[in-house]
Design a protein around this motif. Sequence first.
Motif, mmCIF file in Angstrom:
data_model
loop_
_atom_site.group_PDB
_atom_site.id
_atom_site.type_symbol
_atom_site.label_atom_id
_atom_site.label_comp_id
_atom_site.label_asym_id
_atom_site.label_seq_id
_atom_site.Cartn_x
_atom_site.Cartn_y
_atom_site.Cartn_z
ATOM 1 N N LEU B 86 0.873 -1.173 0.000
ATOM 2 C CA LEU B 86 0.000 0.000 0.000
ATOM 3 C C LEU B 86 0.912 1.225 0.000
ATOM 4 O O LEU B 86 1.553 1.538 1.013
ATOM 5 N N ALA B 87 0.970 1.876 -1.143
ATOM 6 C CA ALA B 87 1.971 2.933 -1.340
ATOM 7 C C ALA B 87 1.562 4.241 -0.671
ATOM 8 O O ALA B 87 0.428 4.705 -0.801
ATOM 9 N N ALA B 88 2.487 4.814 0.089
ATOM 10 C CA ALA B 88 2.296 6.127 0.725
ATOM 11 C C ALA B 88 3.665 6.791 0.791
ATOM 12 O O ALA B 88 4.676 6.091 0.857
ATOM 13 N N ASP B 89 3.696 8.128 0.785
ATOM 14 C CA ASP B 89 4.988 8.840 0.840
ATOM 15 C C ASP B 89 5.760 8.427 2.076
ATOM 16 O O ASP B 89 6.958 8.246 2.054
ATOM 17 N N ARG B 90 5.023 8.354 3.191
ATOM 18 C CA ARG B 90 5.641 7.855 4.409
ATOM 19 C C ARG B 90 4.569 7.241 5.299
ATOM 20 O O ARG B 90 3.377 7.450 5.070
ATOM 21 N N VAL B 91 5.008 6.530 6.301
ATOM 22 C CA VAL B 91 4.044 5.899 7.198
ATOM 23 C C VAL B 91 3.578 6.971 8.175
ATOM 24 O O VAL B 91 4.394 7.550 8.885
ATOM 25 N N PRO B 92 2.278 7.262 8.204
ATOM 26 C CA PRO B 92 1.841 8.313 9.122
ATOM 27 C C PRO B 92 2.011 7.882 10.584
ATOM 28 O O PRO B 92 2.041 6.687 10.864
ATOM 29 N N PHE B 93 2.118 8.858 11.481
ATOM 30 C CA PHE B 93 2.186 8.539 12.908
ATOM 31 C C PHE B 93 0.827 8.042 13.391
ATOM 32 O O PHE B 93 0.743 7.199 14.279
ATOM 33 N N ASP B 94 -0.239 8.578 12.798
ATOM 34 C CA ASP B 94 -1.598 8.268 13.229
ATOM 35 C C ASP B 94 -1.969 6.813 12.936
ATOM 36 O O ASP B 94 -2.189 6.429 11.789
ATOM 37 N N PHE B 96 -4.651 5.284 13.427
ATOM 38 C CA PHE B 96 -5.995 5.140 12.865
ATOM 39 C C PHE B 96 -5.929 5.211 11.342
ATOM 40 O O PHE B 96 -6.576 4.424 10.635
ATOM 41 N N SER B 97 -5.143 6.138 10.809
ATOM 42 C CA SER B 97 -5.018 6.263 9.345
ATOM 43 C C SER B 97 -4.464 4.990 8.743
ATOM 44 O O SER B 97 -4.942 4.507 7.714
ATOM 45 N N ILE B 98 -3.425 4.441 9.405
ATOM 46 C CA ILE B 98 -2.805 3.220 8.897
ATOM 47 C C ILE B 98 -3.843 2.093 8.900
ATOM 48 O O ILE B 98 -4.006 1.365 7.916
ATOM 49 N N ALA B 99 -4.557 1.988 10.014
ATOM 50 C CA ALA B 99 -5.547 0.920 10.158
ATOM 51 C C ALA B 99 -6.652 1.045 9.120
ATOM 52 O O ALA B 99 -7.108 0.046 8.549
ATOM 53 N N ARG B 100 -7.073 2.278 8.868
ATOM 54 C CA ARG B 100 -8.147 2.507 7.889
ATOM 55 C C ARG B 100 -7.728 1.991 6.514
ATOM 56 O O ARG B 100 -8.489 1.327 5.821
ATOM 57 N N ALA B 101 -6.473 2.297 6.128
ATOM 58 C CA ALA B 101 -5.996 1.872 4.807
ATOM 59 C C ALA B 101 -5.885 0.350 4.740
ATOM 60 O O ALA B 101 -6.236 -0.273 3.724
ATOM 61 N N SER B 202 1.204 -3.435 -6.082
ATOM 62 C CA SER B 202 1.375 -2.143 -5.415
ATOM 63 C C SER B 202 0.206 -1.241 -5.770
ATOM 64 O O SER B 202 -0.172 -1.146 -6.940
ATOM 65 N N LYS B 203 -0.383 -0.616 -4.780
ATOM 66 C CA LYS B 203 -1.499 0.301 -5.037
ATOM 67 C C LYS B 203 -1.505 1.390 -3.974
ATOM 68 O O LYS B 203 -0.938 1.212 -2.897
ATOM 69 N N PRO B 204 -2.125 2.521 -4.287
ATOM 70 C CA PRO B 204 -2.080 3.632 -3.321
ATOM 71 C C PRO B 204 -2.835 3.296 -2.029
ATOM 72 O O PRO B 204 -3.879 2.661 -2.066
ATOM 73 N N ALA B 205 -2.297 3.717 -0.898
ATOM 74 C CA ALA B 205 -2.947 3.518 0.409
ATOM 75 C C ALA B 205 -4.067 4.546 0.575
ATOM 76 O O ALA B 205 -3.871 5.732 0.287
ATOM 77 N N GLN B 206 -5.219 4.066 1.048
ATOM 78 C CA GLN B 206 -6.364 4.980 1.291
ATOM 79 C C GLN B 206 -6.278 5.477 2.731
ATOM 80 O O GLN B 206 -6.973 4.968 3.607
ATOM 81 N N LEU B 207 -5.420 6.461 2.960
ATOM 82 C CA LEU B 207 -5.133 6.852 4.342
ATOM 83 C C LEU B 207 -6.196 7.747 4.983
ATOM 84 O O LEU B 207 -6.416 7.698 6.177
ATOM 85 N N GLY B 208 -6.818 8.604 4.193
ATOM 86 C CA GLY B 208 -7.771 9.565 4.778
ATOM 87 C C GLY B 208 -7.043 10.634 5.583
ATOM 88 O O GLY B 208 -5.816 10.672 5.636
ATOM 89 N N GLU B 209 -7.830 11.491 6.225
ATOM 90 C CA GLU B 209 -7.253 12.596 7.018
ATOM 91 C C GLU B 209 -6.751 12.080 8.363
ATOM 92 O O GLU B 209 -7.501 11.419 9.078
ATOM 93 N N PRO B 210 -5.527 12.400 8.742
ATOM 94 C CA PRO B 210 -5.075 11.951 10.062
ATOM 95 C C PRO B 210 -5.765 12.749 11.176
ATOM 96 O O PRO B 210 -6.080 13.918 11.005
ATOM 97 N N MET B 211 -6.014 12.072 12.305
ATOM 98 C CA MET B 211 -6.568 12.784 13.463
ATOM 99 C C MET B 211 -5.474 13.095 14.475
ATOM 100 O O MET B 211 -5.665 13.888 15.383
#
Lengths: 328, 250
Positions: B86-94, B96-101, B202-211
């Motif tokens: 799941l491609a993302a520029d970087r792994v977010p700290f949040d 919840f965002s990671i889990a959502r994707a 490989s596909k884009p990660a659906q991260l959504g807005e971080p909280m």
Amino acid sequence: MANILAFAEQRSGELRKVALENVTAARALADATGGEVHALLVGAPGIAQKAEQLGKHGADVVLVCEHDALGDYNAEAVAALAADRIKSGGYRVAVFSTSAQGRDLLPRVAAKLGVGVVTDVTEARIEGDAVIVKHPINIGKVIATASIASTPAVIGLRPGNTTLVENPKAAKVEQVQPVGDPSAARVKVKEMKQGASAKLDIGDAPVVIAGGRGLKSAEGFKLAEDLADAFGNAAVGATRAVCDDGWRPHSEQIGQTGRVVSPDLYIAVGISGAIQHLAGMRTSRTIVAINKDKEAPIFKIADYGIVGDVAEVLPALTAAVREARKSH
Amino acid sequence: MKIAVCVKRVPDMDARFRISADGTSLDEAGLKFDINEPDAWAVEAGLQLKEKAGQGEVVVLSLGPPAVQETIRKALSMGADRGIHLAADRVPFDGFSIARAIAAELKDGGYDLILFGKMSPDSSNGIVGAIVAELLDYACVTAVSGLEMADGGGTAKRELEGAQEFVEFTLPAVLTVDEGLNTARYPSLKGIMAAKKKPMESKPAQLGEPMVTIKSLEMPPDRPPGKIVGEGAAAVPELVRLLQTEAKVL
Ligand SMILES: Cc1cc2nc3c(=O)[nH]c(=O)nc-3n(C[C@H](O)[C@H](O)[C@H](O)COP(=O)(O)OP(=O)(O)OC[C@H]3O[C@@H](n4cnc5c(N)ncnc54)[C@H](O)[C@@H]3O)c2cc1C
């Protein structure tokens, strides 16, 4: 004005120390904004008796949920109830502990509410629309200040990091009902094995005697046990090397892949002080190291060190501590 | 049994970390990375379950920049069947965002089990697995240090503070793996060669807005320099005096 919910963790009908830490920290957050502290206490019938202790540490209201299927930890039922209370009560922050139970519960509650969550929090404050928390990352080598933008915010405090403060309130007790049928959970506790004795846990003990390979064998840990006994309020912990060798159970392992503890006094005996071990104890208030190698890295982090053989130093220290405690 | 294992690429914690100029991230230059150790235990658990059943599939998933494909490859070389990046520029700290994707990706995959490591030492949150379980409405057991599967479910051992809990759970389930469950195997040369040919999507990660976002990073204050009180048992009286008068812990 912001009301705060504190989760009152219990095991086998007894409040855990982290329950009081959660209430104490919640009190500080509520006082800063003129709000109330509500504690959520879940357990088997009779658990309501523990409400008084929560009031003593600053809870204005204790929400008690009693049910036969809630004596053992019931993750699904407790998470559903907590999420429901947090939503209907309009709390600004929900305070849990980053204990085994807390870390299991927090993410479930946050997911049910669709809100932000941070664990292992060492400081928290409300600032406008955000809850600002400190959270050690990279095994404590870096401290992050993070902002939780959601309302409510769900946080898990680092166990042992909150100094208990008595702040007595005549807590009002309110009975609340479980959400759904707690007996229907998909995950059920079949058995709980308490540790060998009713000894203090390393997470609750004000003094931790941690042993490493320098104690030579499982039997060698007797030296650490004796010192713990002399203190009276101490628990024994261990390094990973020791747990991997089967000298001590993994539940006593302190460090990156073990537990994080912050006692008032941490005595590291025969421990080299690998960075992965320091990760679990560097926030202890006072650190003492006893090691025969004067170059051991543990001396860099220790407040006080003795260079010497544990077999010689520990019995002497045990005797001296016994003597000192006697004169109290 | 169809099993997904979520793995994270993490820096070696022995490193000296430097804060980037933006003040909110760490400079990755010069760091060594590997699979998060508890995630390797999770991969091992997945492989053992498949081997015992004699059939099934172990799918490895990682979220992050292209470099996480190396981590997926490592799990493939241990024996997993295929990878999802799941491609993302970087792994977010949040978390919840990671889990959502992750949940969005695994939702319709028909997995019986989704495995995670208990925690990763970089972000130190340990929440992604249980959030994924909630989002997918799977049963969830965290910090599993013992596991026995049966028809339609299993029994897991959990390490608590000073106690152990044995729980029964039903499938589908999310488990997060703790120390003690197993020892992760090393990839064999044959495994490494075979992994090169295994499929990885490989596909884009659906991260959504971080909280949750990082506002700033800082180095912890140094502890004041300690002192060597002395050598051997002769130093004990002085140590006790300092614990009583200076540290006031005795
Ligand atoms: C990914 C990862 C995660 C890890 N997680 C953890 C973790 O959670 N917790 C953890 O503790 N470790 C962890 N480790 C392991 C860590 O790197 C060290 O190997 C471990 O902490 C060493 O344990 P030790 O100090 O008991 O043993 P050693 O390193 O063998 O040190 C023994 C010490 O005892 C001293 N000694 C020997 N004999 C005597 C004597 N008679 N009197 C006095 N002193 C004596 C020696 O001088 C030495 O300093 C992890 C490692 C990795 C790679």
